[in-house]
Design an enzyme around this catalytic site. Structure first.
Site, mmCIF file in Angstrom:
data_model
loop_
_atom_site.group_PDB
_atom_site.id
_atom_site.type_symbol
_atom_site.label_atom_id
_atom_site.label_comp_id
_atom_site.label_asym_id
_atom_site.label_seq_id
_atom_site.Cartn_x
_atom_site.Cartn_y
_atom_site.Cartn_z
ATOM 1 N N LYS A 26 -2.328 -5.303 -0.153
ATOM 2 C CA LYS A 26 -2.610 -5.513 -1.572
ATOM 3 C C LYS A 26 -1.365 -5.478 -2.441
ATOM 4 O O LYS A 26 -1.421 -5.774 -3.609
ATOM 5 C CB LYS A 26 -3.548 -4.420 -2.066
ATOM 6 C CG LYS A 26 -4.907 -4.467 -1.418
ATOM 7 C CD LYS A 26 -5.659 -3.191 -1.719
ATOM 8 C CE LYS A 26 -6.951 -3.165 -0.950
ATOM 9 N NZ LYS A 26 -7.592 -1.858 -1.034
ATOM 10 N N CYS A 27 -0.274 -5.049 -1.863
ATOM 11 C CA CYS A 27 0.927 -4.870 -2.656
ATOM 12 C C CYS A 27 2.033 -5.760 -2.101
ATOM 13 O O CYS A 27 1.864 -6.414 -1.099
ATOM 14 C CB CYS A 27 1.370 -3.423 -2.612
ATOM 15 S SG CYS A 27 0.011 -2.322 -2.934
ATOM 16 N N GLY A 28 3.150 -5.731 -2.785
ATOM 17 C CA GLY A 28 4.283 -6.483 -2.292
ATOM 18 C C GLY A 28 4.269 -7.908 -2.784
ATOM 19 O O GLY A 28 3.409 -8.323 -3.546
ATOM 20 N N CYS A 30 -0.182 -3.025 -7.577
ATOM 21 C CA CYS A 30 -0.995 -3.703 -6.575
ATOM 22 C C CYS A 30 -2.089 -4.456 -7.332
ATOM 23 O O CYS A 30 -2.306 -4.204 -8.502
ATOM 24 C CB CYS A 30 -1.620 -2.698 -5.611
ATOM 25 S SG CYS A 30 -0.383 -1.639 -4.825
#
Lengths: 181, 77
Positions: free
Chosen positions: A34-36, A81
């Site tokens: 969900k992140c990045g 996120c």
């Protein structure tokens, strides 16, 4: 055994038979955490917006087997996120896409379309190779999925037509999708 | 009371919560993945579904783990 024999669960826990997608062109993608830095979500969403009325469905399968190791993210300062990444295509339950515990659908997909190498002309290829050699050298040895955003294109009859490695952008496969619609 | 809108498996949400705790700030966690009302609130506050969103009054908010902005937000406490 074909694509339509598999049953998967949506991110809300609802069982979904892939037979429900019979007659559609499918793009099955293992999506990132969900992140990045995940610009391909945007490209996938554009494909979906453009072709959904013509019969395209995109099926996203989140997987964190590559989490924390996303290449090319160093210059990206992102401290948030995003719920469902802001996409409107169907996202399924998180699960493994490679190795012993891989979801059966992905074992089937990689058996149909084996790893045929990366696109050497892509600037992402050396970065990804470097990340793989450092973190997961064993990933390079088998046909399994190598990284986030490996895409499998399936025609209206359920036949797996193509496998696109992570560096192949969603934009660049529009013509392949169009050919099947 | 400070509210932290978050989702599960969100390292930035975890960092924000830990930071608030380290500053001795009490807060309420609102998981927008599990609760649709919270998801709507969060979208109304920030105009998006990105997290963490940290707010006290539902108007002034901090998006993401930004220490300087969090300090400014909690400064009055």
């Amino acid at each position: 055994m074909g694509v339509y024999d598999f049953t998967v669960k949506t991110n809300r826990g609802v069982e979904k038979s892939l037979a429900d997608y019979r007659g559609k062109v499918l793009l099955i993608v293992n999506t990132a955490s969900k992140c990045g830095f995940t610009p391909q979500f945007e490209g996938l969403q554009k494909l979906y917006t453009e072709y959904k009325d013509k019969g395209l469905e995109i099926l996203g399968f989140p997987c964190n087997q590559f989490a924390g190791q996303e290449p090319g993210t160093n210059e990206e300062v992102q401290t948030f996120c995003k719920l469902n990444y802001g996409v409107t295509f169907q996202i399924f339950e998180k699960g493994d896409v490679r190795g012993e515990n891989a979801q059966p659908l992905f074992k089937y997909l990689v058996a149909q379309k084996k790893f045929a190498g990366f696109d050497e002309s892509s600037p992402m290829t050396p970065i990804l190779m470097d990340a793989l050699q450092k973190n997961f050298p064993e990933y390079l040895e088998v046909d399994d999925i190598k990284w986030n955003f490996t895409k499998f294109l399936i025609d209206k009859n359920g036949e797996v037509i193509a496998r696109f490695e992570p560096m192949i952008t969603p934009e660049s496969i529009a013509k392949d999708i169009e050919a099947l619609l | 009371m400070i509210k932290v809108y978050s989702i599960t498996q969100c390292p930035w949400c975890d960092k924000a919560k830990k930071y608030l705790t380290s500053k001795g700030v009490e807060f309420e966690v609102r998981n927008i993945e599990e609760n649709e009302d919270y998801a709507k609130e969060c979208a109304q506050i920030s105009g998006d579904t990105m997290v963490p969103v940290i707010t006290e009054d539902g108007k002034n908010f901090v998006l993401g783990f930004d220490k300087a902005k969090i300090d400014a937000l909690i400064g009055g406490n």
